[in-house]
Design a protein around this motif. Structure first.
Motif, PDB file in Angstrom:
ATOM      1  N   PHE A   1       2.563   6.639   3.739  1.00  0.00           N
ATOM      2  CA  PHE A   1       1.158   6.500   3.345  1.00  0.00           C
ATOM      3  C   PHE A   1       0.683   5.059   3.512  1.00  0.00           C
ATOM      4  CE2 PHE A   1       1.461  10.319   0.253  1.00  0.00           C
ATOM      5  CZ  PHE A   1       1.253  11.181   1.317  1.00  0.00           C
ATOM      6  N   THR A   2       1.544   4.101   3.142  1.00  0.00           N
ATOM      7  CA  THR A   2       1.159   2.689   3.250  1.00  0.00           C
ATOM      8  C   THR A   2       0.905   2.296   4.700  1.00  0.00           C
ATOM      9  OG1 THR A   2       2.474   2.143   1.293  1.00  0.00           O
ATOM     10  CG2 THR A   2       1.850   0.326   2.734  1.00  0.00           C
ATOM     11  N   VAL A   3       1.801   2.707   5.598  1.00  0.00           N
ATOM     12  CA  VAL A   3       1.634   2.386   7.021  1.00  0.00           C
ATOM     13  C   VAL A   3       0.354   3.012   7.564  1.00  0.00           C
ATOM     14  CG1 VAL A   3       2.610   2.704   9.330  1.00  0.00           C
ATOM     15  CG2 VAL A   3       4.103   2.094   7.427  1.00  0.00           C
ATOM     16  N   LEU A   4       0.090   4.272   7.200  1.00  0.00           N
ATOM     17  CA  LEU A   4      -1.092   4.957   7.706  1.00  0.00           C
ATOM     18  C   LEU A   4      -2.371   4.428   7.054  1.00  0.00           C
ATOM     19  CD1 LEU A   4       0.319   8.610   7.867  1.00  0.00           C
ATOM     20  CD2 LEU A   4      -0.077   7.026   9.768  1.00  0.00           C
ATOM     21  N   LEU A   5      -2.293   4.035   5.786  1.00  0.00           N
ATOM     22  CA  LEU A   5      -3.460   3.469   5.115  1.00  0.00           C
ATOM     23  C   LEU A   5      -3.820   2.089   5.644  1.00  0.00           C
ATOM     24  CD1 LEU A   5      -2.706   4.469   1.396  1.00  0.00           C
ATOM     25  CD2 LEU A   5      -4.616   5.295   2.789  1.00  0.00           C
TER      26      LEU A   5
ATOM     27  N   ASN B   1       1.163  -6.004   3.323  1.00  0.00           N
ATOM     28  CA  ASN B   1       0.357  -7.218   3.187  1.00  0.00           C
ATOM     29  C   ASN B   1      -1.118  -6.966   3.496  1.00  0.00           C
ATOM     30  OD1 ASN B   1       2.147  -9.130   2.262  1.00  0.00           O
ATOM     31  ND2 ASN B   1       2.786  -9.793   4.289  1.00  0.00           N
ATOM     32  N   SER B   2      -1.380  -5.965   4.345  1.00  0.00           N
ATOM     33  CA  SER B   2      -2.768  -5.677   4.708  1.00  0.00           C
ATOM     34  C   SER B   2      -3.538  -5.023   3.562  1.00  0.00           C
ATOM     35  CB  SER B   2      -2.806  -4.760   5.937  1.00  0.00           C
ATOM     36  OG  SER B   2      -2.373  -3.441   5.599  1.00  0.00           O
ATOM     37  N   ILE B   3      -2.811  -4.525   2.561  1.00  0.00           N
ATOM     38  CA  ILE B   3      -3.457  -3.825   1.446  1.00  0.00           C
ATOM     39  C   ILE B   3      -3.396  -4.643   0.159  1.00  0.00           C
ATOM     40  CG2 ILE B   3      -3.428  -1.742   0.012  1.00  0.00           C
ATOM     41  CD1 ILE B   3      -2.274  -0.252   2.430  1.00  0.00           C
TER      42      ILE B   3
ATOM     43  N   GLY C   1      16.413   3.120   5.785  1.00  0.00           N
ATOM     44  CA  GLY C   1      15.728   4.213   6.469  1.00  0.00           C
ATOM     45  C   GLY C   1      14.446   4.614   5.771  1.00  0.00           C
ATOM     46  N   ASN C   2      14.396   4.395   4.449  1.00  0.00           N
ATOM     47  CA  ASN C   2      13.202   4.739   3.685  1.00  0.00           C
ATOM     48  C   ASN C   2      12.028   3.818   4.003  1.00  0.00           C
ATOM     49  OD1 ASN C   2      15.704   5.496   1.959  1.00  0.00           O
ATOM     50  ND2 ASN C   2      14.066   6.724   1.091  1.00  0.00           N
ATOM     51  N   ILE C   3      12.304   2.623   4.479  1.00  0.00           N
ATOM     52  CA  ILE C   3      11.247   1.665   4.783  1.00  0.00           C
ATOM     53  C   ILE C   3      11.166   1.426   6.291  1.00  0.00           C
ATOM     54  CG2 ILE C   3      10.412  -0.685   4.422  1.00  0.00           C
ATOM     55  CD1 ILE C   3      11.790  -0.670   1.711  1.00  0.00           C
ATOM     56  N   ALA C   4      12.188   0.785   6.842  1.00  0.00           N
ATOM     57  CA  ALA C   4      12.168   0.456   8.266  1.00  0.00           C
ATOM     58  C   ALA C   4      12.209   1.712   9.136  1.00  0.00           C
ATOM     59  CB  ALA C   4      13.354  -0.452   8.601  1.00  0.00           C
ATOM     60  N   GLY C   5      13.046   2.681   8.745  1.00  0.00           N
ATOM     61  CA  GLY C   5      13.181   3.897   9.544  1.00  0.00           C
ATOM     62  C   GLY C   5      11.909   4.712   9.595  1.00  0.00           C
ATOM     63  N   VAL C   6      11.276   4.899   8.440  1.00  0.00           N
ATOM     64  CA  VAL C   6      10.031   5.671   8.375  1.00  0.00           C
ATOM     65  C   VAL C   6       8.922   4.965   9.149  1.00  0.00           C
ATOM     66  CG1 VAL C   6       8.222   6.528   6.832  1.00  0.00           C
ATOM     67  CG2 VAL C   6      10.628   6.768   6.199  1.00  0.00           C
ATOM     68  N   THR C   7       8.855   3.649   9.006  1.00  0.00           N
ATOM     69  CA  THR C   7       7.837   2.875   9.737  1.00  0.00           C
ATOM     70  C   THR C   7       8.001   3.046  11.240  1.00  0.00           C
ATOM     71  OG1 THR C   7       7.756   1.223   7.965  1.00  0.00           O
ATOM     72  CG2 THR C   7       6.902   0.567  10.118  1.00  0.00           C
ATOM     73  N   GLY C   8       9.238   2.937  11.716  1.00  0.00           N
ATOM     74  CA  GLY C   8       9.492   3.116  13.150  1.00  0.00           C
ATOM     75  C   GLY C   8       9.153   4.510  13.622  1.00  0.00           C
TER      76      GLY C   8
ATOM     77  N   ALA D   1       5.250  -0.013  -6.967  1.00  0.00           N
ATOM     78  CA  ALA D   1       4.467  -0.778  -5.995  1.00  0.00           C
ATOM     79  C   ALA D   1       3.717   0.154  -5.048  1.00  0.00           C
ATOM     80  CB  ALA D   1       5.386  -1.704  -5.201  1.00  0.00           C
ATOM     81  N   GLY D   2       4.373   1.226  -4.641  1.00  0.00           N
ATOM     82  CA  GLY D   2       3.738   2.184  -3.741  1.00  0.00           C
ATOM     83  C   GLY D   2       2.560   2.891  -4.363  1.00  0.00           C
ATOM     84  N   ILE D   3       2.683   3.233  -5.640  1.00  0.00           N
ATOM     85  CA  ILE D   3       1.578   3.901  -6.343  1.00  0.00           C
ATOM     86  C   ILE D   3       0.361   2.980  -6.419  1.00  0.00           C
ATOM     87  CG2 ILE D   3       0.833   4.767  -8.595  1.00  0.00           C
ATOM     88  CD1 ILE D   3       3.653   5.881  -8.973  1.00  0.00           C
ATOM     89  N   VAL D   4       0.596   1.688  -6.656  1.00  0.00           N
ATOM     90  CA  VAL D   4      -0.505   0.722  -6.696  1.00  0.00           C
ATOM     91  C   VAL D   4      -1.222   0.672  -5.349  1.00  0.00           C
ATOM     92  CG1 VAL D   4      -1.089  -1.730  -6.894  1.00  0.00           C
ATOM     93  CG2 VAL D   4       0.529  -0.699  -8.502  1.00  0.00           C
ATOM     94  N   VAL D   5      -0.447   0.639  -4.264  1.00  0.00           N
ATOM     95  CA  VAL D   5      -1.021   0.603  -2.916  1.00  0.00           C
ATOM     96  C   VAL D   5      -1.878   1.843  -2.662  1.00  0.00           C
ATOM     97  CG1 VAL D   5      -0.469   0.769  -0.455  1.00  0.00           C
ATOM     98  CG2 VAL D   5       0.744  -0.873  -1.910  1.00  0.00           C
ATOM     99  N   ILE D   6      -1.366   3.004  -3.011  1.00  0.00           N
ATOM    100  CA  ILE D   6      -2.092   4.255  -2.778  1.00  0.00           C
ATOM    101  C   ILE D   6      -3.376   4.296  -3.600  1.00  0.00           C
ATOM    102  CG2 ILE D   6      -1.995   6.764  -3.100  1.00  0.00           C
ATOM    103  CD1 ILE D   6       1.006   6.570  -2.417  1.00  0.00           C
TER     104      ILE D   6
END
Length: 464
Positions: free
Chosen positions: A329-333, A358-360, A88-95, A233-238
């Protein structure tokens, strides 16, 4: 077969619309608001104390303690976190973001803010009204604080919760997670879902059949590792898109109160869609109000209810405010086009998250991180929910060992069902069972709110 499947999907859709309709949303958030006032805004006024004595305590040296057949306080927390930090933290939030727009993130935060107090109350009651067997093993959860706290006349409500929880363990706790694991492993190594399902069955079986102590030992190692891995990994993306963060916040807050739906729509429709997806994903992820996590916490060797309950505040904060926000944040960025039509272009919600990372990040590094995280998150959730289901069926059968043993075997075999089944249908069924089992638990929390207030007042008076 197709006709039968269509009937099942229509029935599930109707049930889902009911349990996640306006009444359910009001009950979920309203209970959190009510408990926040009853406890004197414990998640705000005592936040510093809570952080120092939960995550902060992990950095203080302590002597080794024998906790017997029960879990150590930390093992109880990691077992509960294993259940909350899942797909839910990944797939659920993205959906939620694709369907509800950026505004879903705001309502997810709102549900988490009040959910901190809801989970605190659940754990406090589970600790206060738990049973201890002749062997010294602690057993607790909503079914126990309903019966022991409200009295024998409410036992029927306890049975309803246990039945819903026992069934939900196969859905939210297994099938939905196994489905995401199969998809992630297929993306990483190209393995057939059946092969993944069989391997997962063996792995889960080794741990689950070893009992709650083995589950606690595994999750105490798995949860810290997977959490640090994903957060880093998320902090690096942000940081790579740090200049775009103000725009992300602007989109979240403006979309949360927008009267225009994603892709166009009727007056006010966007707010309802954003709220529904935000609240649903928030609860699906942090499980505040669901009644599952207190089952793990009740197995702790801790004696003081509030001392264990403050971990509930940390759990919701870490799960939703930290981990879910990183995904959001990753999805929106990524700048991807949102909407249900756009989501249909991906094989699953998890694959949409993979594309966002992958886009970032360079090459396919982001996708590899997401897929590995999905495997670890989902596996930990399966392990913790196996215990939740065991306790629910144990309560119904009065701890009949044959019943609980049969349950464990069936639960383990369901990993194959999840790995090879329909992902979308499993997600929807999990959503419905998720909302349904929250109803008896929330009723009990409201009726026992006085006990929660007393526990809180007495505990923090002693700390002054």
């Amino acid at each position: 077969m197709e006709k039968f499947l269509e009937i099942v999907m229509n029935a599930e859709r109707a049930a889902n619309d009911f349990v996640w309709g306006p009444i359910m949303l009001a009950l979920l958030v309203g209970t959190g608001v009510f408990l926040t006032f009853r406890t004197g805004w414990v998640q705000v006024r005592r936040f510093g104390y809570i952080m120092r004595n939960t995550v902060g305590s992990l950095f203080r040296k302590k002597g080794q303690t024998d906790h017997g057949s029960n879990l150590s306080p930390f093992q109880a927390v990691t077992t509960a976190l294993a259940g909350t930090v899942g797909t839910g933290n990944i797939a659920g939030v993205t959906g939620a973001i694709f369907i509800g727009g950026p505004g879903a993130v705001f309502w997810m935060w709102v549900s988490a803010f009040f959910g901190m107090c809801t989970k605190y109350a659940e754990i406090a009651l589970a600790m206060k009204f738990r049973d201890t067997g002749a062997d010294g093993v602690h057993k607790g959860g909503p079914m126990y604080y309903i019966e022991n706290g409200l009295g024998k006349n409410w036992k029927w409500l306890a049975v309803v919760f246990a039945l819903l929880g026992g069934l939900a363990s196969f859905g939210i706790g297994n099938i939905a997670q196994s489905s995401e694991i199969a998809g992630a492993v297929s993306g990483l190594f190209g393995l057939d879902p059946m092969v993944t399902g069989i391997a997962l069955t063996v792995l889960v079986g080794v741990v689950v059949l070893g009992g709650v102590k083995r589950i606690g030992q595994v999750t105490s190692l798995l949860v810290p590792f997977m959490s640090v891995f994903y957060v880093a990994a998320g902090i690096v993306v942000i940081l790579m898109r740090i200049t775009d963060i103000p725009g992300v916040f602007a989109a979240i807050f403006s979309s949360a109160f927008s009267f225009e739906a994603v892709g166009g729509g009727v007056f006010g429709y966007a707010i309802m869609i954003a709220m529904k997806n935000g609240f649903a994903r928030g609860v699906f992820s942090n499980e505040a109000g669901l009644g599952s996590a207190p089952i793990a916490h009740a197995a702790s060797s801790t004696e003081e209810p509030a001392e264990q309950a403050i971990w509930g505040v940390f759990e919701v904060f870490f799960d939703t405010i930290v981990i879910c926000s990183i995904t959001a944040f990753t999805v929106l960025l990524s700048g991807f086009e949102l909407g249900e039509a756009a989501l249909e272009g991906y094989a699953s919600k998890g694959s949409a998250a993979v594309a966002a990372f992958n886009s970032i990040l360079p090459g396919t590094l982001g996708g590899t991180i997401i897929q590995l995280s999905l495997v670890f998150f989902a596996l930990s959730t399966i392990l913790s929910w196996s215990y939740y289901g065991e306790r629910c069926w144990g309560y119904i059968s009065r701890d009949n060992k044959v019943v609980t043993s049969v349950y464990k075997v069936i639960f383990v075999l369901f990993c194959i069902v999840g790995a090879t089944g329909s992902g979308d249908l499993m997600w929807n069924i999990s959503d419905t069972l998720n909302g349904a089992m929250a109803i008896p638990n929330l009723i009990a929390l409201l009726l026992l709110s006085g006990a929660v207030a007393t526990i809180t007042r007495e505990y923090f008076q002693d700390k002054k």
